[in-house]
Design an enzyme around this catalytic site. Structure first.
Site, short mmCIF file in Angstrom:
data_model
loop_
_atom_site.label_atom_id
_atom_site.label_comp_id
_atom_site.label_asym_id
_atom_site.label_seq_id
_atom_site.Cartn_x
_atom_site.Cartn_y
_atom_site.Cartn_z
N TYR A 96 8.05 -8.67 20.67
CA TYR A 96 9.40 -8.78 21.24
C TYR A 96 9.39 -8.83 22.77
O TYR A 96 10.39 -9.21 23.37
CB TYR A 96 10.28 -7.64 20.74
CG TYR A 96 10.77 -7.88 19.33
CD1 TYR A 96 11.70 -8.89 19.07
CD2 TYR A 96 10.29 -7.14 18.26
CE1 TYR A 96 12.14 -9.14 17.78
CE2 TYR A 96 10.73 -7.38 16.97
CZ TYR A 96 11.66 -8.38 16.74
OH TYR A 96 12.09 -8.63 15.46
N GLU A 141 -6.02 3.61 -4.98
CA GLU A 141 -5.91 2.27 -4.39
C GLU A 141 -4.48 1.87 -4.10
O GLU A 141 -4.17 1.37 -3.02
CB GLU A 141 -6.56 1.25 -5.32
CG GLU A 141 -6.39 -0.20 -4.88
CD GLU A 141 -6.96 -1.18 -5.88
OE1 GLU A 141 -6.61 -2.37 -5.78
OE2 GLU A 141 -7.74 -0.78 -6.76
N ASP A 185 -8.98 -0.02 -9.08
CA ASP A 185 -9.03 -0.88 -10.26
C ASP A 185 -10.47 -1.29 -10.55
O ASP A 185 -11.29 -1.43 -9.64
CB ASP A 185 -8.19 -2.14 -10.05
CG ASP A 185 -6.70 -1.87 -10.05
OD1 ASP A 185 -6.28 -0.83 -10.58
OD2 ASP A 185 -5.95 -2.72 -9.51
#
Length: 331
Positions: free
Chosen positions: A81, A167, A221
Site C-alpha cells: 500500500y 498439518e 496426511d
C-alpha cells in the site's frame, strides 16, 4: 554498520558499476538443495519481461536497507500500500522478499519485513512479549494466532510435556471440538501451520524444542505433500535452503499417518494421481531423507494409494495419538 546494510550497499555499487556500461541487472540465486548456491537468474531492467521484477526488487532492497539503518519493521501488506502502482500486488512483494533473502542469504524474519502469521496454537502456552504483553493461550476461548514477529517473544512459559503439530486447520479444530486436552492424560501444546508452515510457526516450534526442551510430534496426511510438510518442519524449506538456522526441528517425531498404515484403512484411501507420483520422485531425490521416511515413500509408490488424517478422526484422540506417543511409534 551491520552486515545486511553492507551487503545491500555492495549490491547497489555493483549495479551502479553495471549501469555505466548500460547493463541494469541483478543476480538472484536460484533454489538449492544444499548450502552452496552456484546458479543465478538474471533480473534485468533492459529485458521487458523482467523489468517490473527488477523495479520491485530495488524497492524491496531500499526498504530493507532503511530498516537495518533505522530499525523497526514493515509488513508485506504495508509495503504494497506504500506504492501500489509500482508493486501491483501483494504476491509481488512476497516474491521479492524471498528473492532478497536469497541475495542476502538470510531468512524473511531477519529482514524485518513480516507477513501475517498463519500459525494457530492451543494448550498450555504463555508468550511473554518484549513490550510487556502476555499472550496466554489457556485464557482464550479458541485458538490463539501466533504473533507475526516471533523475535518479539522474549520468553515462552509452559508446563506442557510435548508439542503436537497437525498439518491442517480442519484437523486442529476437530481435535479441539473433541476435547483433545481433556481426553489425553498429559499436558501438551497443539499447533497447526495450516498446511505448509510459515517461518513464524517453524520458529515457535524450534524455540519450544530448544528453549523449553519439549519433544515435538507431527501428524500429517499419508500422501507425498504431507510428508513434504513434515520435512519442512524437520529440515527446512527447499526455497530457503540457504537459511534454515533457527527454523528447523531435526528431532521432530513423525507419528503418522504413515503410508504403511494405508492397507489397514480399507475404504479410507484413494488412488494417487500423476502430481502425487511426481512429488514422490522429487522427495526421493533428496539427500536428507532418513531411511524410515524413504521406506514410507516407497510404500506410497507400491500401493498407489493415499489417505487423509480425517480417515482416522473418530479414534484419533482416544486411541491413535496416545498410542503412537506413549509407545514411541514414530519415525
Amino acid at each position: 554498520m551491520d552486515e545486511f546494510s553492507e551487503n545491500i550497499e555492495r549490491i547497489a555499487l555493483e549495479l551502479l558499476s553495471n549501469l555505466v556500461h548500460g547493463n541494469a541487472t541483478l543476480s538472484v540465486p536460484r533454489n538449492s538443495s544444499g548450502n552452496v548456491i552456484s546458479e543465478y537468474r538474471r533480473v534485468s531492467y533492459n529485458n521487458r519481461g523482467s523489468r517490473h521484477s527488477f523495479c520491485v526488487l530495488i524497492y524491496m532492497l531500499s526498504r530493507v536497507h532503511r530498516l537495518q539503518v533505522r530499525g523497526g519493521s514493515f509488513t508485506v501488506r504495508g509495503l504494497y500500500y506504500d506504492n501500489p502502482l509500482l508493486v501491483r500486488s501483494q504476491s509481488r512483494i512476497a516474491e521479492a522478499r524471498l528473492d532478497v533473502c536469497r541475495m542476502l542469504r538470510t531468512s524473511p524474519l531477519s529482514l524485518g519485513i513480516l507477513a501475517a502469521s498463519k500459525g494457530l496454537v492451543a494448550g498450555d502456552l504463555r508468550l511473554l512479549m518484549t513490550n510487556g504483553d502476555v499472550l496466554d493461550s489457556s485464557l482464550y476461548g479458541g485458538p490463539l494466532t501466533l504473533p507475526t514477529d516471533p523475535e518479539k517473544i522474549d520468553r515462552i512459559e509452559t508446563l506442557a510435556e510435548f508439542v503436537l503439530i497437525v498439518e491442517k486447520e480442519s484437523v486442529f479444530e476437530s481435535l479441539l471440538s473433541r476435547n483433545v486436552f481433556g481426553t489425553f492424560e498429559r499436558r501438551f501444546i497443539l499447533i497447526t501451520g495450516k498446511g505448509y508452515p510459515d517461518c513464524c510457526t517453524r520458529r515457535i516450534v524450534h524455540r519450544l524444542t530448544e528453549e523449553n526442551q519439549l519433544a515435538a510430534y507431527i501428524l500429517v496426511d499419508a500422501d507425498p505433500f504431507g510428508v513434504e510438510i513434515m520435512l519442512v518442519y524437520r529440515h527446512g524449506s527447499k526455497s530457503m535452503s540457504f537459511s534454515s538456522q533457527g527454523l528447523t526441528t531435526p528431532a521432530l517425531r513423525w507419528i503418522g499417518l504413515h503410508p504403511s498404515e494405508i492397507p489397514a484403512l480399507g475404504t479410507g484411501a484413494v488412488a494417487l494421481v500423476a502430481g502425487d507420483n511426481k512429488k514422490i520422485n522429487d522427495l526421493l531425490a533428496r539427500h536428507d531423507l532418513e531411511p524410515g521416511v524413504r521406506q514410507e515413500l516407497r510404500m506410497l509408490q507400491d500401493v498407489q494409494l493415499k489417505a487423509e488424517i480425517e480417515s482416522v478422526i473418530d479414534f484419533l484422540t482416544d486411541d491413535y495419538i496416545p498410542n503412537k506417543i506413549n509407545r514411541n511409534l514414530f519415525l
